[in-house]
Design a protein around this motif. Structure first.
Motif, PDB file in Angstrom:
ATOM      1  N   LEU A  15       0.828  -1.212   0.000  1.00 10.49           N
ATOM      2  CA  LEU A  15       0.000   0.000   0.000  1.00 10.49           C
ATOM      3  C   LEU A  15       0.862   1.262   0.000  1.00 10.49           C
ATOM      4  O   LEU A  15       0.581   2.228  -0.713  1.00 10.49           O
ATOM      5  N   SER A  25       2.440   1.705  -3.626  1.00  7.03           N
ATOM      6  CA  SER A  25       1.502   2.009  -4.717  1.00  7.03           C
ATOM      7  C   SER A  25       0.812   3.355  -4.513  1.00  7.03           C
ATOM      8  O   SER A  25       0.779   4.198  -5.422  1.00  7.03           O
ATOM      9  N   LEU A  26       0.273   3.574  -3.328  1.00  8.29           N
ATOM     10  CA  LEU A  26      -0.450   4.835  -3.092  1.00  8.29           C
ATOM     11  C   LEU A  26       0.500   6.016  -2.967  1.00  8.29           C
ATOM     12  O   LEU A  26       0.181   7.135  -3.395  1.00  8.29           O
ATOM     13  N   LEU A  40       0.280   9.226  -5.434  1.00  7.57           N
ATOM     14  CA  LEU A  40       0.037  10.557  -4.899  1.00  7.57           C
ATOM     15  C   LEU A  40       1.104  11.543  -5.354  1.00  7.57           C
ATOM     16  O   LEU A  40       0.807  12.708  -5.635  1.00  7.57           O
ATOM     17  N   SER A  51      -7.130  12.543  -3.490  1.00  2.00           N
ATOM     18  CA  SER A  51      -6.502  11.313  -3.032  1.00  2.00           C
ATOM     19  C   SER A  51      -6.825  10.176  -3.995  1.00  2.00           C
ATOM     20  O   SER A  51      -7.984   9.986  -4.379  1.00  2.00           O
ATOM     21  N   LEU A  64      -8.499   3.160  -4.272  1.00  2.00           N
ATOM     22  CA  LEU A  64      -7.996   1.796  -4.342  1.00  2.00           C
ATOM     23  C   LEU A  64      -8.807   0.992  -5.342  1.00  2.00           C
ATOM     24  O   LEU A  64     -10.032   1.127  -5.409  1.00  2.00           O
ATOM     25  N   THR A  90      -6.873  -4.534  -4.683  1.00  2.61           N
ATOM     26  CA  THR A  90      -6.096  -4.089  -3.521  1.00  2.61           C
ATOM     27  C   THR A  90      -6.953  -4.089  -2.271  1.00  2.61           C
ATOM     28  O   THR A  90      -6.494  -4.466  -1.186  1.00  2.61           O
ATOM     29  N   VAL A 108      -3.761   9.083   3.279  1.00  2.00           N
ATOM     30  CA  VAL A 108      -4.252   8.196   2.225  1.00  2.00           C
ATOM     31  C   VAL A 108      -4.190   6.737   2.680  1.00  2.00           C
ATOM     32  O   VAL A 108      -5.138   5.958   2.467  1.00  2.00           O
ATOM     33  N   ALA A 151      -7.259   4.200   3.268  1.00  2.00           N
ATOM     34  CA  ALA A 151      -7.315   2.935   2.535  1.00  2.00           C
ATOM     35  C   ALA A 151      -7.519   1.760   3.480  1.00  2.00           C
ATOM     36  O   ALA A 151      -8.208   0.789   3.147  1.00  2.00           O
TER      37      ALA A 151
END
Length: 475
Positions: A24, A27-28, A32, A39, A42, A46, A95, A99
């Motif tokens: 996480l 990827s996030l 970002l 934001s 997902l 995921t 974020v 998530a």
């Protein structure tokens, strides 16, 4: 994504959860940084990984996975605490937190709430401010029903299970005031005094009053830092805890009187604790009125005075209905003082809220809302409203009165009835006054003959005959 899932299935539960958290972050975080703005969301695959390997909710019923032990769950919470503490960028923290704990409307939400309650409770114990700030944002953007559940977990941990640990929660205010502001809003939504079980515990009440007394601006922190363009989800908490605290102050005298009836029936009344709570509610009421005055300054500076209502009229109507229902439950003969105290506090809060622009409501609407409440002098004055004084020299002086309360009284300086017709026209001539009769000339006094001295009069006696002029008592 299926390859990642198969690789995670071969790991132990704790190692697989750590790997998903790392995935996480990569990827996030990269999404970002590459696309600044809203934001990133997902994808479903995921979300499935998060629910299966962190919250232990498997999508495939045919696969029986080994669940985490209590020790492994504690280790996972420590890993999360360390991750959020070490992540230096607040945007990425927010974020990732969203998530992990953003509710999806499925059966995994129960597991989410369980882990979230334990994580926030641990963050309070070890003072992890980044997690508390993320939890404050979560409380602001999540439906109030879930926020109330989180608040109940924290109250149970720090006020019920281990009462002496309340000091740990109390010290969080200086570390994360944003979280404390949202927590106050959540606990006021939880404890609405609708029953004895939903009355704030004394330890919680004392802590909240201590926070607000020390810094009343705490109640406006979320409101001041929330842009007006932000659209909050439907059903979320109030933007300030003012309405909830006002409910506490107004309903407390009636709720404790209702609770006294039940405790008398059970044969136990803690009068000392009840007296302490009454004093705390009195302090809280004063602080709420002071915050309304602070709010007026902010609304004026932002050019929002009279344009933005912080207290909604619908919420006030619900409070008035709750007060009316409580009054009906109590015997007015045995609870007259408590009823009048509750109505006095309601009247004071309504007057200050309307005067400072926090409540946008007309006097006519207010009279309609409060029509079912028992009579209260202060509330009647507030519903009637003040009278605007006429400009100087525009007419005879009239004392300041609230209409619909005091009957009209003739002023001692008002014109006589016989002159009203003459005064109706500004240019009408007054009738000529007849000349006053002249007094007859007085004859000169004759000389007084000497006389013998009177015997001394006894003290404090009055002889009108000894006066040289006719006596007439003063009226």
């Amino acid at each position: 994504m299926s390859d990642i899932r198969h690789a995670l299935l071969r790991r132990d539960p704790l190692s697989a959860a750590k790997e998903v958290l790392y995935h996480l972050d990569i990827s996030l975080g990269s999404a970002l940084q590459s696309a600044p703005g809203p934001s990133p969301g997902l994808d479903k695959s995921t979300v499935d990984l998060v629910e299966e390997f962190i919250f232990q909710v498997s999508k495939d019923r045919s696969v029986q996975r080994k669940r985490m032990s209590c020790v492994q769950e504690l280790q996972l919470l420590e890993i999360m605490c360390s991750y959020f503490q070490e992540q230096s960028k607040d945007a990425i923290r927010q974020v990732i937190f969203s998530a992990l704990f953003g509710l999806q409307g499925n059966k995994a939400d129960e597991s989410r709430m369980s882990v979230l309650g334990k994580l926030v409770s641990m963050a309070i114990a070890v003072c992890r401010v980044p997690i508390l700030d993320c939890a404050a944002t979560w409380l602001q953007r999540t439906h109030s029903a879930w926020c109330v559940r989180l608040a109940r977990v924290l109250v149970d941990d720090y006020c019920m299970l281990v009462p002496c640990s309340i000091s740990t929660l109390q010290n969080i205010c200086s570390a994360s005031p944003r979280f404390c502001c949202q927590l106050i809003t959540a606990v006021t939504a939880l404890y609405d005094l609708s029953s004895d079980e939903l009355t704030p515990p004394p330890a919680l009440l004392e802590m909240v009053v201590g926070w607000i007394t020390e810094d009343p601006r705490l109640l406006l922190l979320t409101f001041i830092n929330t842009p007006l363009t932000t659209s909050l989800p439907i059903g979320c908490l109030e933007v300030t805890p003012l309405m909830g605290l006002l409910r506490w102050c107004v309903k407390a005298p009636l709720a404790y009187q209702r609770g006294r009836k039940s405790t008398v029936t059970n044969g136990h009344v803690d009068t000392e604790k009840v007296g302490e709570c009454k004093e705390l509610y009195s302090k809280l009421h004063l602080s709420v009125l002071q915050v309304f005055l602070m709010l007026q300054v902010h609304l004026t500076e932002q050019n929002l005075l009279g344009r933005l209502a912080v207290l909604q009229a619908e919420s006030v109507a619900v409070l008035v209905e709750e007060v009316s229902r409580l009054v009906d439950e109590l015997n007015p003969l045995h609870a007259a003082n408590e009823i009048q105290l509750a109505l006095d506090r309601l009247a004071q809060a309504l007057q200050v809220a309307m005067a400072t622009g926090a409540l946008l409501c007309t006097r006519e609407d207010l009279r309609t809302l409060c029509s079912r409440l028992p009579h209260n002098n202060l509330l009647q004055l507030v519903m009637s409203g003040p009278v605007v004084q006429p400009p100087p020299h525009s007419g005879p002086f009239q004392p300041s009165l609230y209409p619909y309360i005091h009957p009209a009284r003739p002023s001692p300086l008002s014109p006589h009835a016989t002159h009203q017709a003459a005064l109706s026209s500004p240019h009408a001539a007054h009738p000529a006054l007849s000349p006053l009769p002249t007094h007859p000339a007085l004859s000169p006094h004759r000389s007084l003959t000497p006389h013998t001295a009177h015997s001394p009069l006894p003290p404090h006696t009055f002889h009108p005959a000894a006066m040289a002029f006719p006596y007439r008592p003063i009226r």
